[in-house]
Every structure is written in structure tokens, then in C-alpha cells.
Design a protein around this motif. Structure first.
Motif, mmCIF file in Angstrom:
data_model
loop_
_atom_site.group_PDB
_atom_site.id
_atom_site.type_symbol
_atom_site.label_atom_id
_atom_site.label_comp_id
_atom_site.label_asym_id
_atom_site.label_seq_id
_atom_site.Cartn_x
_atom_site.Cartn_y
_atom_site.Cartn_z
ATOM 1 N N ASP A 108 0.838 -1.196 0.000
ATOM 2 C CA ASP A 108 0.000 0.000 0.000
ATOM 3 C C ASP A 108 0.879 1.254 0.000
ATOM 4 O OD1 ASP A 108 0.941 0.297 2.642
ATOM 5 O OD2 ASP A 108 -0.851 -0.625 3.492
ATOM 6 N N LEU A 109 0.251 2.406 -0.080
ATOM 7 C CA LEU A 109 1.007 3.663 -0.149
ATOM 8 C C LEU A 109 1.792 3.925 1.126
ATOM 9 C CD1 LEU A 109 -1.449 6.091 -1.983
ATOM 10 C CD2 LEU A 109 0.801 5.334 -2.793
ATOM 11 N N GLU A 110 1.219 3.606 2.274
ATOM 12 C CA GLU A 110 1.944 3.834 3.526
ATOM 13 C C GLU A 110 3.239 3.038 3.558
ATOM 14 O OE1 GLU A 110 1.538 6.063 5.910
ATOM 15 O OE2 GLU A 110 -0.094 6.860 4.679
ATOM 16 N N GLY A 111 3.196 1.823 3.037
ATOM 17 C CA GLY A 111 4.403 1.015 2.954
ATOM 18 C C GLY A 111 5.419 1.620 2.005
ATOM 19 N N ALA A 112 4.933 2.189 0.891
ATOM 20 C CA ALA A 112 5.822 2.851 -0.061
ATOM 21 C C ALA A 112 6.472 4.076 0.571
ATOM 22 C CB ALA A 112 5.046 3.246 -1.315
ATOM 23 N N TYR A 113 5.662 4.860 1.292
ATOM 24 C CA TYR A 113 6.213 6.042 1.963
ATOM 25 C C TYR A 113 7.256 5.635 2.999
ATOM 26 C CZ TYR A 113 2.047 8.372 0.044
ATOM 27 O OH TYR A 113 1.067 8.856 -0.779
ATOM 28 N N GLU A 114 6.962 4.598 3.761
ATOM 29 C CA GLU A 114 7.897 4.126 4.788
ATOM 30 C C GLU A 114 9.213 3.692 4.151
ATOM 31 O OE1 GLU A 114 8.422 0.528 8.047
ATOM 32 O OE2 GLU A 114 6.546 0.715 6.930
ATOM 33 N N MET A 115 9.134 2.957 3.042
ATOM 34 C CA MET A 115 10.341 2.524 2.344
ATOM 35 C C MET A 115 11.191 3.711 1.934
ATOM 36 S SD MET A 115 11.606 2.500 -1.044
ATOM 37 C CE MET A 115 10.183 2.451 -2.139
ATOM 38 N N MET A 116 10.561 4.713 1.322
ATOM 39 C CA MET A 116 11.314 5.860 0.826
ATOM 40 C C MET A 116 11.935 6.670 1.958
ATOM 41 S SD MET A 116 9.155 7.114 -2.533
ATOM 42 C CE MET A 116 7.483 6.669 -2.078
ATOM 43 N N LEU A 117 11.184 6.885 3.019
ATOM 44 C CA LEU A 117 11.695 7.683 4.139
ATOM 45 C C LEU A 117 12.804 6.944 4.889
ATOM 46 C CD1 LEU A 117 8.335 9.149 5.480
ATOM 47 C CD2 LEU A 117 10.093 10.365 4.173
ATOM 48 N N THR A 118 12.634 5.629 5.047
ATOM 49 C CA THR A 118 13.646 4.856 5.763
ATOM 50 C C THR A 118 14.938 4.770 4.957
ATOM 51 O OG1 THR A 118 11.899 3.545 6.800
ATOM 52 C CG2 THR A 118 14.130 2.681 6.943
ATOM 53 N N LEU A 119 14.829 4.520 3.665
ATOM 54 C CA LEU A 119 16.029 4.497 2.834
ATOM 55 C C LEU A 119 16.675 5.881 2.759
ATOM 56 C CD1 LEU A 119 15.205 2.126 -0.170
ATOM 57 C CD2 LEU A 119 16.806 1.738 1.719
ATOM 58 N N GLY A 120 15.852 6.917 2.714
ATOM 59 C CA GLY A 120 16.398 8.275 2.725
ATOM 60 C C GLY A 120 17.243 8.532 3.956
#
Length: 251
Positions: A108-120
Motif C-alpha cells: 500500500d502507499l503507507e508502505g511505499a512512503y515508509e520505504m522511501m523515508l527509511t532508505l532516505g
């Protein structure tokens, strides 16, 4: 020391910021470029077609399902980035014996956001990641609903496979306001012609990936369900969960 917990719950501990990254996920490869990374990414898959300059210039380490271990070894990575759905567990386990591996698990989108923020955060690109996520959120806030059309989304031909519940594609369809006619099934099941007739979708979407549906497939499906609207669609904008998401609502 730098530590990060990936989306599989695995703790990753690094002695320093990664300087030699191998990405095994096309959408996340594109996201790494959007973060502003350049020489830090040393290896990608043959399916990492965006950005084109990386596809032409970066070392390709095989496919998402069959990475070439010897080629990865030659790159001496200090971080490998993978995904639960896109990569095979056996390959990931073999890589984990030798390298730090950060895995995403996105439905879902929340998972996508979490991935991007964590990798950032992990890659010292926190502000860039925040800007990308904020831009995507703004676009989705303006997304107009499809008014509950009954939709089927095809990902493969021979056998015919569809995106059902528990997939990122299904989440995007529902965010769009569509009703997935195969929501009672899970993941990517094989379906028959009789299943399509029984489901009676109003709209049928034929994706450009992973199977490259063409006009002949559209005509075949239209003949099967003459009352449905059948469309060829850009699969990247329904299934890529990185920076490309900023273009999905408008599409």
C-alpha cells in the motif's frame, strides 16, 4: 555505526554510509536516482530501465528473480536493496550470508512512503526523501474517483493472470475508486475465460508489464467481453512504488 530495520523486520548494521549499492528492484532503483545518488549505485537489474542513463551505464547483475552472484561479488557491494515480492527468497538468503541486505515489503502507499523515508535516512538523503513523499501525497490528495467501476487488471498471458487482493496494484485500483472484480482472490492467481465472464468487469486493464500486452490481446479480450471497456495501460504507473508514484494520479 549506522543501523536500520527493514520492512521485513531485519536489523541492518553498517559501519558507514553505503558507498557501493546494488539494487535488485526497478522502482527502487529509480527512487535512488531521485534521491540524488549517482556513483554510489554500482549495480542494477536488467529490468531497471529507469533512468535510461543508468540502464545504459550501470553494471547489470541479472534479473530480479535470478541475480548473478558472481557479478554482484565483483562489485563488492556494501548494501543490497531488495523486495519481498520481486526477489526470490533463496537468492536473498544467499546474498545475506555475504552482504548487508535491506528488504522492502510493500502492499500500500503507507508502505511505499515508509520505504522511501527509511532508505532516505539510511542513505543520508532524508530531506530529499521527505520532498519526494510530500509531492506524491499532494498528487494523491487531488486524485479523482473512478466512481466505483468494476475493474479487472491483467498482468500475464499464457496463462492469464490477474492482480487480486493483497497486491500494491489492487491498493492503487481501490485508491482510484475502482472495485476489483477479483478481490475475493489473493495475489496473482490464474483465471479462465469463464471466470471473466462470471465476474463481468466494466473495465479491463491490460498492463504493459510484466507481460507486454498488445493490441491483439486487447481485441481478444474485447471479443470475449464485448460490453466491457478494454484498455492497454502503463503498468509502471500502477505497480512501481517509488518516486514514479508522483505521476500515477494524473495518469
Amino acid at each position: 555505526m549506522i543501523s536500520s530495520t527493514d520492512q521485513m523486520g531485519q536489523l541492518i548494521v553498517l559501519p558507514d554510509r553505503p558507498k557501493r549499492i546494488v539494487s535488485l528492484v526497478p522502482s527502487q532503483t529509480e527512487f535512488l536516482h531521485a534521491l540524488g545518488l549517482r556513483e554510489e549505485v554500482v549495480g542494477i537489474t536488467r529490468f531497471c530501465v529507469h533512468p535510461e542513463e543508468w540502464f545504459r551505464s550501470k553494471t547489470r547483475v541479472g534479473g530480479t528473480k535470478d541475480p548473478r552472484m558472481e557479478r554482484i561479488a565483483s562489485l563488492a557491494p556494501d548494501l543490497i536493496i531488495g523486495n519481498k515480492e520481486e526477489n526470490e527468497l533463496k537468492s536473498i538468503e544467499a546474498l545475506r550470508e555475504k552482504y548487508p541486505v535491506w528488504m522492502s515489503d510493500i502492499t500500500d502507499l503507507e508502505g511505499a512512503y515508509e520505504m522511501m523515508l527509511t532508505l532516505g535516512e539510511l542513505l543520508d538523503k532524508k530531506e530529499q526523501a521527505i520532498r519526494i513523499v510530500d509531492a506524491i501525497k499532494l498528487e494523491f490528495e487531488q486524485l479523482e474517483s473512478l466512481a466505483a467501476k468494476r475493474v479487472a487488471y491483467l498482468i500475464w498471458e499464457g496463462p492469464t493472470m490477474i492482480a487480486a487482493s493483497g497486491t500494491f496494484i489492487d491498493f492503487i485500483l481501490r485508491t482510484w475508486g475502482a472495485e476489483n472484480v477479483f478481490a475475493d482472490l489473493e495475489r496473482y492467481p490464474v483465471v479462465e475465460q469463464a471466470d471473466f465472464i462470471a465476474a463481468d468487469p466494466e473495465v479491463i486493464l491490460l498492463s504493459s508489464e510484466p507481460f507486454p500486452f498488445k493490441e491483439k490481446h486487447l481485441e481478444k479480450m474485447q471479443a470475449l467481453l464485448p460490453n466491457a471497456k478494454v484498455l492497454l495501460v502503463d503498468g509502471e504507473l500502477f505497480s512501481w512504488y517509488g518516486s514514479r508514484l508522483v505521476h500515477t494520479p494524473a495518469y
